[in-house]
Design a protein around this motif. Structure first.
Motif, short mmCIF file in Angstrom:
data_model
loop_
_atom_site.label_atom_id
_atom_site.label_comp_id
_atom_site.label_asym_id
_atom_site.label_seq_id
_atom_site.Cartn_x
_atom_site.Cartn_y
_atom_site.Cartn_z
N LEU A 111 -14.96 -9.23 -1.23
CA LEU A 111 -14.38 -7.94 -1.50
C LEU A 111 -13.80 -7.27 -2.73
N LEU A 112 -13.78 -7.98 -3.79
CA LEU A 112 -13.32 -7.57 -5.04
C LEU A 112 -14.70 -6.78 -5.40
N GLY A 113 -16.11 -7.56 -4.88
CA GLY A 113 -17.29 -6.90 -5.31
C GLY A 113 -17.32 -5.58 -4.72
N ARG A 114 -16.93 -5.44 -3.46
CA ARG A 114 -16.76 -4.08 -2.65
C ARG A 114 -16.02 -2.90 -3.58
N PHE A 115 -14.93 -3.60 -3.87
CA PHE A 115 -13.83 -2.44 -4.87
C PHE A 115 -14.44 -2.02 -6.13
N VAL A 207 -7.38 2.64 1.36
CA VAL A 207 -8.10 1.47 0.36
C VAL A 207 -6.91 0.84 -0.24
N VAL A 208 -5.96 1.44 -0.65
CA VAL A 208 -4.97 0.88 -1.50
C VAL A 208 -4.25 -0.05 -0.65
N PRO A 209 -3.81 -0.07 0.27
CA PRO A 209 -2.99 -1.25 1.05
C PRO A 209 -4.08 -2.45 0.94
N LEU A 210 -5.36 -2.23 1.33
CA LEU A 210 -6.40 -3.33 1.43
C LEU A 210 -6.56 -3.93 0.07
N LEU A 211 -6.52 -3.32 -1.09
CA LEU A 211 -6.28 -3.95 -2.50
C LEU A 211 -4.96 -4.77 -2.81
N ALA A 212 -4.12 -3.96 -2.18
CA ALA A 212 -2.68 -4.86 -2.02
C ALA A 212 -2.81 -5.98 -1.63
N ALA A 213 -3.47 -6.17 -0.37
CA ALA A 213 -3.62 -7.46 0.54
C ALA A 213 -4.26 -8.35 -0.03
N MET A 214 -5.59 -8.12 -0.97
CA MET A 214 -6.20 -8.81 -1.65
C MET A 214 -5.58 -9.44 -2.71
N VAL A 215 -4.62 -8.70 -3.63
CA VAL A 215 -3.71 -9.43 -4.48
C VAL A 215 -2.87 -10.38 -4.05
N LEU A 216 -2.22 -10.20 -2.76
CA LEU A 216 -1.15 -11.11 -2.07
C LEU A 216 -2.06 -12.33 -1.66
N PHE A 264 -4.19 -7.64 9.62
CA PHE A 264 -3.71 -6.40 9.71
C PHE A 264 -4.26 -5.37 8.87
N LEU A 265 -4.84 -5.73 7.52
CA LEU A 265 -5.41 -4.98 6.73
C LEU A 265 -6.89 -5.18 6.70
N HIS A 266 -7.59 -5.01 7.69
CA HIS A 266 -8.90 -5.54 7.62
C HIS A 266 -9.94 -4.62 7.07
N PRO A 267 -10.83 -5.42 6.00
CA PRO A 267 -11.93 -4.58 5.51
C PRO A 267 -12.77 -3.69 6.36
N GLY A 268 -13.12 -3.92 7.43
CA GLY A 268 -13.74 -3.17 8.49
C GLY A 268 -13.28 -2.25 8.65
N TRP A 269 -11.77 -1.75 8.65
CA TRP A 269 -11.10 -0.71 9.01
C TRP A 269 -10.86 0.12 7.82
N LEU A 270 -10.61 -0.55 6.76
CA LEU A 270 -10.25 0.28 5.62
C LEU A 270 -11.13 0.58 4.25
#
Length: 291
Positions: A111-115, A207-216, A264-270
């Motif tokens: 996921l970080l690679g995608r970002f 995309v920003v909420p997904l980044l927050a999900a990754m951090v959490l 809830f914040l799935h990469p496929g959606w965001l």
């Protein structure tokens, strides 16, 4: 009860708890906790499987696999509630619950690679592929070392000679904590670069909420790694390992958050549907800078 009687109980299919006779856990695992976490990881596994098939984000299968491994581990602990002396149940849970978080971290590396692909190479000190190769390799090495140590410790239980195996397990988990620490430093560097260079300003709001999900997810996995390191350093009779409440709160609950947040914040959606979208994002950023 003699030592031979205790060995017979451990080798039996199932022996009920006998007051005054210790178990491998130092307690009798909670039935309620076992069932709860089996349900939570089972639901998350099903949801992740449906989500990855729906959106064809096949790399997200690591989250489903991780949930399945967690489910097996907690099934072992549930089994141990009625059969606390059963060696198979104990080894089943200890091996799987050590391995499972590795699948979650692998998903985070991807996921970080995608970002990085979306934000541009300037957002990271490492390339996307290096994150996967370096840190997945470190995870595999740490798991192999822990498996060797766990096998040696298990083999030495009957004669009380678990010291060498335990030391090897500790070395493996310390190495894992070290590699995750390096990853966290790289992730912090990524966050610092994106903020300092204002790379997030033109990103889609989804995309920003997904980044927050990754951090959490990274934070709770790191907290769990610190706990497991201290737990093993204290030894098999240490305070943390013989009090289940810490395992429930700092392992089970942490892993539910780590993988559940992506339901809830799935990469496929965001995330953008394909890599080509990264050029659109980068073009917008460049236009902003030119302006």
């Amino acid at each position: 009860m003699s030592h031979s009687d205790l060995l017979a109980m451990r080798k039996a299919a199932c022996a009920a708890y006998v007051p005054g006779i210790g178990t491998s856990y130092g307690y009798v695992p909670s039935l309620g906790a076992g069932i709860t976490f089996c349900v939570l990881f089972g639901v998350s596994m099903i949801a992740h499987t449906v989500q990855l098939c729906w959106k064809r984000t096949w790399w997200c299968v690591v989250f489903s696999i991780g949930c399945m491994v967690e489910l097996i581990g907690w099934a072992g602990r549930t089994w141990s509630h009625d059969c606390p002396y059963n060696d198979t149940a104990f080894l089943m849970q200890i091996s799987t619950l050590i391995i499972a978080p590795t699948f979650f971290t692998a998903g985070i590396y991807v996921l970080l690679g995608r970002f990085i692909q979306i934000l541009g190479r300037e957002s990271s000190i490492l390339s996307p592929s290096l994150y996967l190769w370096i840190f997945c390799t470190c995870d595999v090495i740490s798991l192999v070392v822990q498996a060797i140590g766990g096998g040696m410790a298990s083999a030495g239980v009957d004669d009380g000679n678990t010291g060498t195996g335990t030391d090897i397990m500790v070395a493996g988990i310390v190495f894992q904590l070290f590699s995750i620490t390096i990853f966290v430093i790289c992730a912090v560097d990524f966050a610092f670069r994106t903020v300092r260079r204002r790379l997030l300003q033109k990103l889609s709001g989804s995309v920003v909420p997904l980044l927050a999900a990754m951090v959490l997810s990274v934070m709770v996995i790191y907290a769990r790694s610190i706990y497991r390191t201290i737990e093993l350093v204290q030894g098999w009779s240490g305070y943390l390992i013989t009090h289940e409440v810490y395992f429930i709160a700092l392992d089970g609950a942490m892993m539910v958050i780590a993988v559940g947040v992506f339901n809830f914040l799935h990469p496929g959606w965001l995330l953008p549907e394909n890599v080509e979208h990264k050029n659109d994002y980068n073009s917008e950023i460049e236009l902003q800078r030119a302006a």
